[in-house]
Design an enzyme around this catalytic site. Structure first.
Site, short mmCIF file in Angstrom:
data_model
loop_
_atom_site.label_atom_id
_atom_site.label_comp_id
_atom_site.label_asym_id
_atom_site.label_seq_id
_atom_site.Cartn_x
_atom_site.Cartn_y
_atom_site.Cartn_z
N TYR A 130 -21.46 76.51 -107.94
CA TYR A 130 -21.65 75.59 -106.81
C TYR A 130 -21.46 74.16 -107.29
O TYR A 130 -22.10 73.72 -108.24
CB TYR A 130 -23.04 75.74 -106.20
CG TYR A 130 -23.11 75.02 -104.88
CD1 TYR A 130 -22.88 75.70 -103.69
CD2 TYR A 130 -23.34 73.66 -104.82
CE1 TYR A 130 -22.88 75.04 -102.47
CE2 TYR A 130 -23.34 72.99 -103.61
CZ TYR A 130 -23.11 73.68 -102.44
OH TYR A 130 -23.10 73.01 -101.24
N GLN A 191 -24.19 78.73 -96.82
CA GLN A 191 -23.14 79.67 -96.44
C GLN A 191 -22.21 79.96 -97.63
O GLN A 191 -21.73 81.09 -97.80
CB GLN A 191 -22.35 79.17 -95.23
CG GLN A 191 -21.65 77.82 -95.38
CD GLN A 191 -22.55 76.63 -95.02
OE1 GLN A 191 -23.78 76.74 -95.05
NE2 GLN A 191 -21.94 75.50 -94.72
N ASN A 214 -28.33 70.87 -103.09
CA ASN A 214 -29.46 70.31 -102.36
C ASN A 214 -30.49 71.40 -102.03
O ASN A 214 -30.40 72.52 -102.53
CB ASN A 214 -28.97 69.61 -101.08
CG ASN A 214 -28.28 70.58 -100.12
OD1 ASN A 214 -28.44 71.80 -100.23
ND2 ASN A 214 -27.52 70.04 -99.20
N SER A 237 -34.19 64.68 -112.61
CA SER A 237 -33.95 64.45 -114.03
C SER A 237 -35.06 63.61 -114.68
O SER A 237 -35.75 62.85 -114.00
CB SER A 237 -32.60 63.75 -114.18
OG SER A 237 -32.11 63.88 -115.47
N GLN A 259 -31.46 57.35 -116.50
CA GLN A 259 -32.07 58.45 -115.75
C GLN A 259 -32.51 57.97 -114.38
O GLN A 259 -32.30 58.63 -113.37
CB GLN A 259 -33.30 59.02 -116.47
CG GLN A 259 -32.97 59.84 -117.68
CD GLN A 259 -31.96 60.91 -117.39
OE1 GLN A 259 -32.16 61.74 -116.53
NE2 GLN A 259 -30.84 60.87 -118.09
N HIS A 262 -30.24 58.04 -111.29
CA HIS A 262 -29.81 59.31 -110.70
C HIS A 262 -30.42 59.53 -109.32
O HIS A 262 -29.78 60.05 -108.42
CB HIS A 262 -30.23 60.50 -111.58
CG HIS A 262 -29.20 60.88 -112.58
ND1 HIS A 262 -27.96 61.33 -112.23
CD2 HIS A 262 -29.23 60.91 -113.94
CE1 HIS A 262 -27.27 61.62 -113.32
NE2 HIS A 262 -28.01 61.37 -114.37
N GLU A 327 -37.01 66.96 -120.37
CA GLU A 327 -35.64 67.46 -120.28
C GLU A 327 -34.77 66.79 -121.36
O GLU A 327 -34.10 67.47 -122.13
CB GLU A 327 -35.10 67.13 -118.87
CG GLU A 327 -33.69 67.60 -118.64
CD GLU A 327 -33.12 67.04 -117.33
OE1 GLU A 327 -33.72 66.11 -116.75
OE2 GLU A 327 -32.04 67.51 -116.93
N HIS A 328 -34.80 65.45 -121.40
CA HIS A 328 -34.07 64.68 -122.41
C HIS A 328 -35.06 63.93 -123.28
O HIS A 328 -35.97 63.28 -122.75
CB HIS A 328 -33.16 63.62 -121.77
CG HIS A 328 -32.19 64.16 -120.77
ND1 HIS A 328 -32.43 64.12 -119.41
CD2 HIS A 328 -30.98 64.75 -120.92
CE1 HIS A 328 -31.39 64.66 -118.77
NE2 HIS A 328 -30.51 65.06 -119.66
N ASP A 361 -24.57 63.41 -121.47
CA ASP A 361 -24.17 63.75 -120.10
C ASP A 361 -22.68 64.04 -120.00
O ASP A 361 -22.25 64.77 -119.11
CB ASP A 361 -24.48 62.58 -119.15
CG ASP A 361 -25.95 62.54 -118.78
OD1 ASP A 361 -26.61 63.58 -118.91
OD2 ASP A 361 -26.42 61.47 -118.37
N GLU A 415 -49.15 109.69 -122.33
CA GLU A 415 -48.87 108.99 -121.07
C GLU A 415 -48.67 109.97 -119.91
O GLU A 415 -48.26 109.56 -118.82
CB GLU A 415 -47.65 108.07 -121.25
CG GLU A 415 -47.91 106.93 -122.24
CD GLU A 415 -46.79 105.90 -122.31
OE1 GLU A 415 -45.75 106.08 -121.65
OE2 GLU A 415 -46.97 104.89 -123.04
N HIS A 420 -40.48 113.71 -120.27
CA HIS A 420 -40.08 112.88 -121.41
C HIS A 420 -40.25 113.67 -122.70
O HIS A 420 -39.35 113.73 -123.53
CB HIS A 420 -40.97 111.62 -121.50
CG HIS A 420 -40.62 110.56 -120.51
ND1 HIS A 420 -40.76 110.71 -119.16
CD2 HIS A 420 -40.14 109.29 -120.69
CE1 HIS A 420 -40.39 109.58 -118.54
NE2 HIS A 420 -40.00 108.72 -119.46
#
Lengths: 433, 433
Positions: A130, A191, A214, A237, A259, A262, A327-328, A361, A415, A420
């Site tokens: 995506y 969709q 999104n 981020s 950052q 963003h 994250e960073h 990045d 068991e 088995h």
């Protein structure tokens, strides 16, 4: 104003806790809408996708024009400047070289019992990526998602990218071409995720879907998870910079702002062992905010979620970093290597003052799709592993079964799984009879 | 009667499609109840856990008795027979040896530009393992979840296991002890998952939760995902056996039944290139079903979801196997190695007639937590990787930044992320100035 904290202050712990637990994102509840869209695409296929694209993207498609044609791609790609193309090629080459090194190896051995054991890796057959349209349509994200898939050996890689009012980003198409993407569809939203997961008359289904999007896209990915694999659902981020006083405050300010620009929900934190340096960086941020193009976004992020934390020493910095699990993580200190040994939980670490996070990045090589919202405590960034799966292998000889079979019979009995046990017993009876 | 299919039949394709898409599990919608339980535990901690345990497990706990004491564990474990202990130890040793070989290595290199790149692996700090109570309380599952966690280096491993009416399974406690588990709590259900994810006064929160459970546990794991990591949400078990006529029909029948006896929703499929052998296996299944302890469950599974498919040759068998993407795949053919090269999508492959799947459930060494419901197309069984995460590492020298920085500036510009570009430009200005 960002928050200023000091570990020597009496109220540090509750203040730090509240920084850690600050809710930065309001996820709108779009689940019901998304469920309906997915059902619609499952039931009506192309027709549903075409109607929804007309509605949301103001674009009239037919099954024939759903995918970009080779000519359309070539025509768009030809409009890219040589400079932009060269930069994208350098990025693609470096990302490919890094991810090629990630390819794991299978393994096979025979143990003392005579059992041959092991595992092998194989690629997902088909993957879908995506790519957001409009403003957030980043060619670098195409490279970061598509190249690991192709390095892993994914046979068929399809991109979906909405083109509101028919507007496509030539750099996105070039990035797809450089990455070896096989199909590009001009559709988006829930969709598009549904079409990839369940297939339509025109779009064959895939096994794995990755890529940012999104709230609708995220909800759709959550919903099709299980039917197909998905990557992480990324949040806004974050960056944590640990810097001593031997840094240019303006460099660190720009790293924090890279950052912050963003997203208003992004978070930038500085930890320093020098309170006056922290002040200097905060002033440099304010100065840059006067002229920065995205100053409204970056300013809101810095004001609402930014923080400057003064610590006694770098050990304390490492301990706080592990609680943040950023994250960073930039380590702008004299011995970044030593500090990195102590900062265990982080998606990506950038060592030394000549490694601004923006390098990662685009052109560093490692992936920029990284765990957010403290999930670096338990998860990793995107890699070739996301497009591979492991199959374990076992082969017993009659002798191996004689040696380890009785223990299996015993455990099956404990068991209460009789068949088995019998599946082993029947073979041992023949071998021993 | 199971379904009998033949690839030469005119209606094979729709019949196989309907086998592939058969819905085997009715997941009750327990999400609202689970949401409430999780909120309750988040808000009231121990008090909520204690109340819910009294309600669901008819067991009165206090914060002090929530965990098994060392004495209680020792006392229970002392009741295990030497034979059961030996079998469990053999299993633990073999599982540990296999998973130790899975430990991945970090990597670090310097490229032509002078950039030092790489990654490192580190363990999740704390993990929690859900172990079902009652009938489905399997000591083998404790080994299969706990040993990979400890091999990965997880510092703190907590088990939650409900003990309805106070009944605990000594073998589960022994398996936990053999695996090096640090804490064992006698709680279960969504409340136990919530306690592990958010912590209570008595139970510290963990970073990752794995292990099987009922619909409430599965819903709770889905809900806390993001706050903590989780493993897969497993569906009912499946086996596909590909067997030629040179097999004992009774052995194959027992292998099919060893899945069928797990659960009425389990699925056992035989693919063979000899129609008469398929008939013989189906007869052997019926014969075994006359006396099997769990014949009600196994019979229902075989009748409702079992299948015998006759194919023209083993290539066709491999192609169908790849469409099924089975959790367990047995290759009982003269050249299992050759066939395994063609069966790409499978959780675990068992090669040759002396490797019944039950060996893999207990003592083979590979993990028995495997992808179900066709998810072997895109996911893998449990491994040490589930308890590790990867941090990428980048370090630029001034020279490296000079070489690759301009491409980053160019891409930042094309994505309208000015601060990203400026963080590179500021450094290059100093270097070039």
């Amino acid at each position: 104003m960002p928050v200023f904290l000091d570990t020597t202050a009496a109220d540090f712990e509750p203040a730090f806790q509240s920084l850690l637990s600050a809710k930065r994102e309001d996820s709108p509840d779009v689940d019901a809408v998304v469920a309906q869209i997915i059902d619609d695409v499952r039931t009506r296929g192309d027709a549903a996708v075409i109607e929804l694209t007309a509605k949301f993207d103001r674009l009239e498609l037919t099954p024939e024009t759903m995918a970009f044609s080779a000519d359309e791609i070539a025509e768009a790609v030809a409009r890219v400047t040589p400079e932009d193309r060269a930069a994208l090629e350098l990025a693609a080459d470096r990302i490919r070289a890094y991810h090629e090194k990630q390819m794991p190896e299978g393994h096979r051995w025979t143990d003392e019992a005579g059992a041959t054991l092991g595992w092998r890796w194989s690629a997902v057959s088909a993957a879908g990526l995506y790519v957001p349209g409009g403003l957030a349509s980043y060619p670098s994200s195409v490279l970061m998602n598509a190249i690991p898939a192709k390095v892993a050996g994914v046979g068929r890689l399809a991109i979906v990218v909405p083109t509101p009012d028919g507007q496509a980003n030539p750099l996105v198409l070039l990035a797809a071409q450089l990455s070896g993407v096989d199909e590009i569809y001009r559709i988006g939203g829930a969709q598009a995720v549904a079409a990839l997961a369940y297939g339509t008359e025109t779009i064959a289904p895939v096994d794995k879907i990755t890529g940012p999007g999104n709230a609708f896209v995220a909800a759709a990915k959550r919903r099709v998870f299980g039917k197909v694999g998905i990557d992480m659902i990324a949040g806004p981020s974050e960056i944590l910079v640990i810097a001593d006083r031997d840094n240019d405050p303006d460099w660190i300010a720009l790293d924090l702002l890279s950052q912050a620009e963003h997203d208003e929900c992004a978070q930038s934190i500085l930890i320093t062992d020098a309170a006056d340096f922290g002040e200097a960086v905060a002033q440099a941020v304010e100065k840059r905010l006067e002229t920065l193009q995205r100053r409204t976004i970056a300013g809101a992020s810095w004001r609402d979620f930014g923080a400057v934390i003064t610590v006694r020493d770098l050990n304390e910095a490492a301990a706080l970093s592990n609680r943040i699990a950023p994250e960073h993580l930039e380590l702008c200190v004299s011995d970044p290597e030593a500090l990195s040994q102590k900062t265990i939980h982080a998606g990506a670490i950038f060592l030394g003052q000549y490694t601004p996070e923006a390098i990662g990045d685009y052109v560093g090589g490692p992936n920029h799709v990284l765990p957010t919202a403290r999930s670096a405590r338990f998860s990793s960034g995107l890699s070739v592993m996301d497009f591979l799966k492991r199959t374990t292998l076992s082969q017993m000889t009659p002798e191996a079964l004689r040696i380890i079979g009785p223990a299996a019979e015993m455990l099956a009995k404990s068991e209460s799984l009789e068949a088995h046990g019998l599946s082993v017993t029947a073979r041992l009876n023949r071998l021993n009879g």
